[in-house]
Scaffold this active site. Structure first.
Site, PDB file in Angstrom:
ATOM      1  N   THR A 118      -8.554  -3.678   2.697  1.00  0.00           N
ATOM      2  CA  THR A 118      -9.043  -2.918   1.534  1.00  0.00           C
ATOM      3  C   THR A 118      -8.033  -2.817   0.396  1.00  0.00           C
ATOM      4  OG1 THR A 118      -8.250  -0.890   2.548  1.00  0.00           O
ATOM      5  CG2 THR A 118     -10.589  -1.408   2.856  1.00  0.00           C
TER       6      THR A 118
ATOM      7  N   SER B  32       3.796   2.637   1.370  1.00  0.00           N
ATOM      8  CA  SER B  32       2.374   2.521   1.008  1.00  0.00           C
ATOM      9  C   SER B  32       2.069   1.128   0.469  1.00  0.00           C
ATOM     10  CB  SER B  32       2.043   3.601  -0.030  1.00  0.00           C
ATOM     11  OG  SER B  32       0.939   3.204  -0.800  1.00  0.00           O
ATOM     12  N   SER B  33       1.128   0.470   1.150  1.00  0.00           N
ATOM     13  CA  SER B  33       0.759  -0.895   0.765  1.00  0.00           C
ATOM     14  C   SER B  33       0.202  -0.929  -0.658  1.00  0.00           C
ATOM     15  CB  SER B  33      -0.285  -1.401   1.767  1.00  0.00           C
ATOM     16  OG  SER B  33      -0.986  -2.475   1.272  1.00  0.00           O
ATOM     17  N   ASN B  34      -0.688   0.016  -0.978  1.00  0.00           N
ATOM     18  CA  ASN B  34      -1.331  -0.051  -2.305  1.00  0.00           C
ATOM     19  C   ASN B  34      -0.340   0.293  -3.417  1.00  0.00           C
ATOM     20  OD1 ASN B  34      -2.170   2.750  -3.563  1.00  0.00           O
ATOM     21  ND2 ASN B  34      -2.354   2.955  -1.346  1.00  0.00           N
TER      22      ASN B  34
ATOM     23  N   SER C 276      -2.083   7.290  -2.254  1.00  0.00           N
ATOM     24  CA  SER C 276      -1.667   8.360  -1.340  1.00  0.00           C
ATOM     25  C   SER C 276      -0.695   9.332  -2.019  1.00  0.00           C
ATOM     26  CB  SER C 276      -1.045   7.742  -0.081  1.00  0.00           C
ATOM     27  OG  SER C 276      -0.070   6.789  -0.442  1.00  0.00           O
TER      28      SER C 276
ATOM     29  N   GLU D 257      -4.119  -1.254   9.138  1.00  0.00           N
ATOM     30  CA  GLU D 257      -5.552  -1.501   8.853  1.00  0.00           C
ATOM     31  C   GLU D 257      -5.949  -2.915   9.285  1.00  0.00           C
ATOM     32  OE1 GLU D 257      -7.108  -0.979   4.770  1.00  0.00           O
ATOM     33  OE2 GLU D 257      -8.450  -2.617   5.316  1.00  0.00           O
TER      34      GLU D 257
ATOM     35  N   CYS E 135     -11.282  -2.406  -1.600  1.00  0.00           N
ATOM     36  CA  CYS E 135     -12.095  -1.248  -1.969  1.00  0.00           C
ATOM     37  C   CYS E 135     -12.032  -0.984  -3.483  1.00  0.00           C
ATOM     38  CB  CYS E 135     -11.690  -0.018  -1.168  1.00  0.00           C
ATOM     39  SG  CYS E 135     -10.177   0.718  -1.735  1.00  0.00           S
TER      40      CYS E 135
END
Ligand code: SF4
Length: 309
Positions: free
Chosen positions: A188, A247-249, A294, A141, A219
């Site tokens: 985000t 997964s980053s988040n 995700s 991203e 976000c």
């Protein structure tokens, strides 16, 4: 507000699982997965540039239906007229151009939040503003967004980057007497607290030299999941974060859980709940469960069922 799921147990006191209300798919990933499913149903061989989500189970399911993950558009044989999916993270400006040149049909599933950042960046470039983009340098991203940020942009991921890039920027500002304007943007899924910390430091160093506009583009889905993880981690004795390791988040949620709870673990699915982990959990009365943006509901449910059993 987290959902309380009691664990049936003979004898008292009863144990509880507290499941985060925001656990699981965000709007952007949910839409991308649903649309990708429709695409493979229409035309079995559909290409996807990079993994659609960082969840191995979701990917396995889509690949069985005909989704082909590629790392580069050149991997598509006879590309003219073939479909290529751009995932929720978005892609670079150059990739859009290359796909058009190759005659590919683009299925653009870039999350609207990411597209909005691309627009802010393009507008800033038009207005000749400089950009500080706060995000993980190697994350797709950030790479995508940076390509919309024009020549004078700086990507900041760490404290060292912040020191180095602000110094370099200051040198530019001092050389150029024209009044400069700076926009601060964010990936985000960046860490909310860290973004605020970086923003304050940038303001301290640069506010008397340039006009600064802060666009906190983390976000809402990320913000709510991070806030809820923090609250939940403070209420329980053991935290489980479910999600893909890439997964980053999900990784940010795990960091927050570790900072706010004495015991925390990150797993991709119920298969990783080893006998050893389950034994360890038996020591605690309250267990918190949170999942990245995700992670499908099914994975969350499977983890909860295994703990309850
Ligand atoms: S995490 Fe945020 S920006 Fe990323 S796909 Fe989900 S809603 Fe969109």
């Amino acid at each position: 507000m987290s959902k309380v799921i009691p664990i049936p147990k003979s004898g008292k006191p009863e144990k509880e699982i507290l499941l985060g209300e925001k656990a699981g798919f965000c709007m952007g990933v949910k839409n991308a997965v649903e649309q990708a499913k429709k695409e493979v149903e229409k035309q079995s061989i559909t290409y996807c540039l990079g993994e659609l989500t960082h969840n191995p189970e979701v990917m396995k399911n889509l690949e069985e239906k005909g989704l082909r993950v590629i790392e580069d558009l050149s991997q598509i044989p006879n590309p003219k007229g073939k479909k290529v999916i751009f995932r929720a993270h978005g892609v670079t400006k150059q990739v859009y151009e290359e796909a058009k040149k190759l005659g590919l049909e683009i299925v653009d599933l870039t999350c609207p939040n990411v597209l909005a950042i691309h627009k802010i960046a393009e507008q800033a470039v038009k207005e000749e503003k400089d950009i500080f983009l706060i995000g993980e340098k190697k994350h797709p991203e950030t790479i995508g967004t940076a390509s919309f940020c024009g020549k004078n942009h700086f990507v900041i991921e760490t404290q060292e980057d912040l020191q180095q890039e602000t110094q370099q920027y200051l040198a530019q500002v001092e050389k150029n007497a024209n009044s400069r304007k700076l926009v601060i943007l964010s990936q985000t899924t960046f860490h909310l607290e860290k973004f605020k910390e970086f923003e304050n430091q940038i303001q301290e160093k640069l506010a008397n030299k340039v006009e600064i506009e802060v666009r906190n583009t983390i976000c809402k889905a990320t913000r709510l999941r991070q806030e809820e993880t923090m609250d939940l981690a403070k209420q329980v004795e053991y935290m489980i974060i479910i999600g893909g390791r890439k997964s980053s988040n999900t990784n940010k949620l795990f960091q927050i859980a570790l900072q706010n709870c004495a015991h925390a673990v990150m797993i991709e699915n119920e298969k990783e709940l080893s006998e050893e982990l389950l034994q360890e959990m038996k020591k605690y009365q309250k267990i918190g469960v949170m999942a990245g943006a995700s992670t499908p509901d099914e994975s969350i449910q499977n983890v909860i069922n295994k703990i309850r059993k």
